[in-house]
Write an enzyme that holds these catalytic residues in place. Sequence first.
Site, short mmCIF file in Angstrom:
data_model
loop_
_atom_site.label_atom_id
_atom_site.label_comp_id
_atom_site.label_asym_id
_atom_site.label_seq_id
_atom_site.Cartn_x
_atom_site.Cartn_y
_atom_site.Cartn_z
CD GLU A 122 -32.73 83.11 -0.39
OE1 GLU A 122 -32.03 83.61 -1.27
OE2 GLU A 122 -33.64 83.73 0.20
CE1 TYR B 94 -28.70 86.67 2.56
CE2 TYR B 94 -30.10 85.15 1.32
CZ TYR B 94 -29.68 85.69 2.53
OH TYR B 94 -30.24 85.25 3.71
P1 NAD Z 1 -31.97 92.27 8.19
O1 NAD Z 1 -31.34 92.79 6.93
O2 NAD Z 1 -33.31 92.77 8.60
O3 NAD Z 1 -31.00 92.54 9.43
C1 NAD Z 1 -29.61 92.42 9.36
C2 NAD Z 1 -29.02 93.18 10.54
O4 NAD Z 1 -27.60 92.99 10.52
C3 NAD Z 1 -29.28 94.68 10.49
O5 NAD Z 1 -29.66 95.15 11.75
C4 NAD Z 1 -27.93 95.26 10.08
O6 NAD Z 1 -27.71 96.58 10.56
C5 NAD Z 1 -26.98 94.25 10.70
N1 NAD Z 1 -25.67 94.21 10.06
C6 NAD Z 1 -25.41 94.10 8.73
N2 NAD Z 1 -24.08 94.08 8.53
C7 NAD Z 1 -23.49 94.15 9.75
C8 NAD Z 1 -22.15 94.16 10.19
N3 NAD Z 1 -21.13 94.09 9.33
N4 NAD Z 1 -21.91 94.23 11.51
C9 NAD Z 1 -22.94 94.31 12.40
N5 NAD Z 1 -24.23 94.32 12.03
C10 NAD Z 1 -24.50 94.24 10.72
O7 NAD Z 1 -31.96 90.70 8.04
P2 NAD Z 1 -32.95 89.60 8.61
O8 NAD Z 1 -34.02 89.35 7.63
O9 NAD Z 1 -33.30 89.92 10.02
O10 NAD Z 1 -32.00 88.33 8.58
C11 NAD Z 1 -31.17 88.02 9.70
C12 NAD Z 1 -30.35 86.80 9.38
O11 NAD Z 1 -31.22 85.71 9.04
C13 NAD Z 1 -29.42 86.98 8.18
O12 NAD Z 1 -28.21 86.33 8.47
C14 NAD Z 1 -30.15 86.28 7.04
O13 NAD Z 1 -29.24 85.79 6.09
C15 NAD Z 1 -30.85 85.18 7.79
N6 NAD Z 1 -32.09 84.69 7.18
C16 NAD Z 1 -33.08 85.57 6.82
C17 NAD Z 1 -34.26 85.08 6.29
C18 NAD Z 1 -35.40 86.01 5.89
O14 NAD Z 1 -36.37 85.54 5.27
N7 NAD Z 1 -35.35 87.29 6.23
C19 NAD Z 1 -34.44 83.69 6.11
C20 NAD Z 1 -33.40 82.83 6.49
C21 NAD Z 1 -32.25 83.34 7.04
P1 TYD Z 2 -37.86 88.15 -1.19
O1 TYD Z 2 -38.82 88.65 -0.16
O2 TYD Z 2 -36.89 89.10 -1.78
O3 TYD Z 2 -37.13 86.88 -0.55
P2 TYD Z 2 -36.13 85.80 -1.26
O4 TYD Z 2 -35.65 86.34 -2.55
O5 TYD Z 2 -35.05 85.73 -0.26
O6 TYD Z 2 -36.94 84.56 -1.40
O7 TYD Z 2 -38.69 87.52 -2.39
C1 TYD Z 2 -39.63 86.49 -2.16
C2 TYD Z 2 -40.15 86.07 -3.52
O8 TYD Z 2 -40.89 87.16 -4.08
C3 TYD Z 2 -39.06 85.76 -4.53
O9 TYD Z 2 -39.50 84.70 -5.37
C4 TYD Z 2 -38.94 87.04 -5.33
C5 TYD Z 2 -40.35 87.59 -5.33
N1 TYD Z 2 -40.44 89.06 -5.41
C6 TYD Z 2 -41.23 89.67 -6.40
O10 TYD Z 2 -41.88 89.00 -7.22
N2 TYD Z 2 -41.27 91.04 -6.43
C7 TYD Z 2 -40.57 91.82 -5.57
O11 TYD Z 2 -40.64 93.06 -5.68
C8 TYD Z 2 -39.79 91.18 -4.54
C9 TYD Z 2 -39.02 91.99 -3.54
C10 TYD Z 2 -39.77 89.80 -4.49
#
Ligand code: NAD
Ligand code: TYD
Length: 377
Positions: free
Chosen positions: A162, A184
């Site tokens: 992103e 974000y």
């Molecule tokens: P998540 O929200 O499930 O987990 C985040 C974790 O970080 C939680 O356990 C939370 O308690 C902890 N946390 C938040 N603030 C904190 C702080 N100040 N100190 C200590 N712990 C803290 O997120 P996720 O989906 O597992 O994502 C993990 C990482 O991967 C993030 O950095 C996110 O930006 C990145 N990421 C996520 C995705 C995705 O699709 N989910 C994709 C690419 C990158």
């Molecule tokens: P999301 O899972 O929030 O991931 P990101 O915004 O990081 O890509 O959303 C994935 C896609 O789905 C994004 O295009 C937003 C869309 N979306 C909906 O249409 N409805 C919803 O309620 C949510 C949470 C996401």
Amino acid sequence: MGDPRPPDRRPPDPRPPDRLPARPHLLVTGGAGFIGSAYVRDVLARDDGIRITVLDKLTYAGNEANLGAIAADPHQAARFRFVRGDIADAAVVGPLVADADAVVNFAAESHVDRSILDPEAFLVTGVIGVHVLLEAIRAEASRAAAGERAASPRYLQVSTDEVYGSVEAGHSKEGDRLDPRSPYSAAKAAGELLVQSYHVTHGTDTVVTRGSNTYGPFHHPEKLIPLFVTNALDDLPLPLYGDGMQHRDWLYVSDHAGAIDHVLHHGLPGETYNVPGDAELPNREVVTRLLEHLGKPWSLVRRVEDRPGHDRRYAMDGSKLAALGWRNRIAFDEGLASTVEWFRANEAWWRAIKSGDWTAYYERQYGARLAGSTEAG
Ligand code: NAD
Ligand code: TYD
């Protein structure tokens, strides 16, 4: 005359060298969240002597239950420690980094919609938190230079596609301009830039991964796939933003975790690696497929007001990571089927999350949207 030297028949080593010591001790921050907990479970399950300390604040998104399997296995529990705390708290972070060979930072506020409602925590964790971790590493580098420890810890920053912003065509490469468009992604880009500055200014051993949209077991039900699966299981409406033609590239969680581990061990200092998935799809197609797996009708889908600033498309080029020797293993349909099954089988896990504070969040995010929704067509 031929060449007198015998030909070198050894196959080229596809893997660059391991940059961590044998049996390292890892500090995994944010390790109780979705991807971090998958990383911790997968690494400890290898049973290769690696020790892990998780530092996690346990925000609404953190969940110790995600690490429950480790406590239940004495072999893994012996190599695991959990500390509840904030990465922005230098007093907590300092001693933990002092005891680590590497820091893998997953900690972040991770949901775009929440960053639109309440951005501050995104900045505190994503910028100040990263700063505190990097300063602790810098202190350890000084100790290493003074001969007080063997080597400075390596730092891996888990980032996201992103940061490139909305990519209308083509595939983002690591050198492309950062163009974040949500609070974000702006916080994630800021964190990355800080990491880069420590590598350049202080010679800190850093690597960055930029993962694409990740899905799988233990995914918090605020995100698209788990929200729609769990709502559909209860025959509740599925709030599709706008025309639903936004594109995401889906990456199974164990592949994301594996790629991060690969870069931690083999990535070159100061480098950034894209971690794409294998399935660039419009949201409507993802929803169609998950409804098929669930045996639920499209009529559950409601078209709701779009997310402000909604990025239309993410897509990354993965050739740099492939050249480092990493390949994803799970295809989207296989991953989606097992994810749907996991949510079916683990109702207690997601029902506990979809209670308490969840109700107020859901009303704030979706109340007016659903009231003004139309058929998704
Ligand atoms: P998540 O929200 O499930 O987990 C985040 C974790 O970080 C939680 O356990 C939370 O308690 C902890 N946390 C938040 N603030 C904190 C702080 N100040 N100190 C200590 N712990 C803290 O997120 P996720 O989906 O597992 O994502 C993990 C990482 O991967 C993030 O950095 C996110 O930006 C990145 N990421 C996520 C995705 C995705 O699709 N989910 C994709 C690419 C990158
Ligand atoms: P999301 O899972 O929030 O991931 P990101 O915004 O990081 O890509 O959303 C994935 C896609 O789905 C994004 O295009 C937003 C869309 N979306 C909906 O249409 N409805 C919803 O309620 C949510 C949470 C996401």
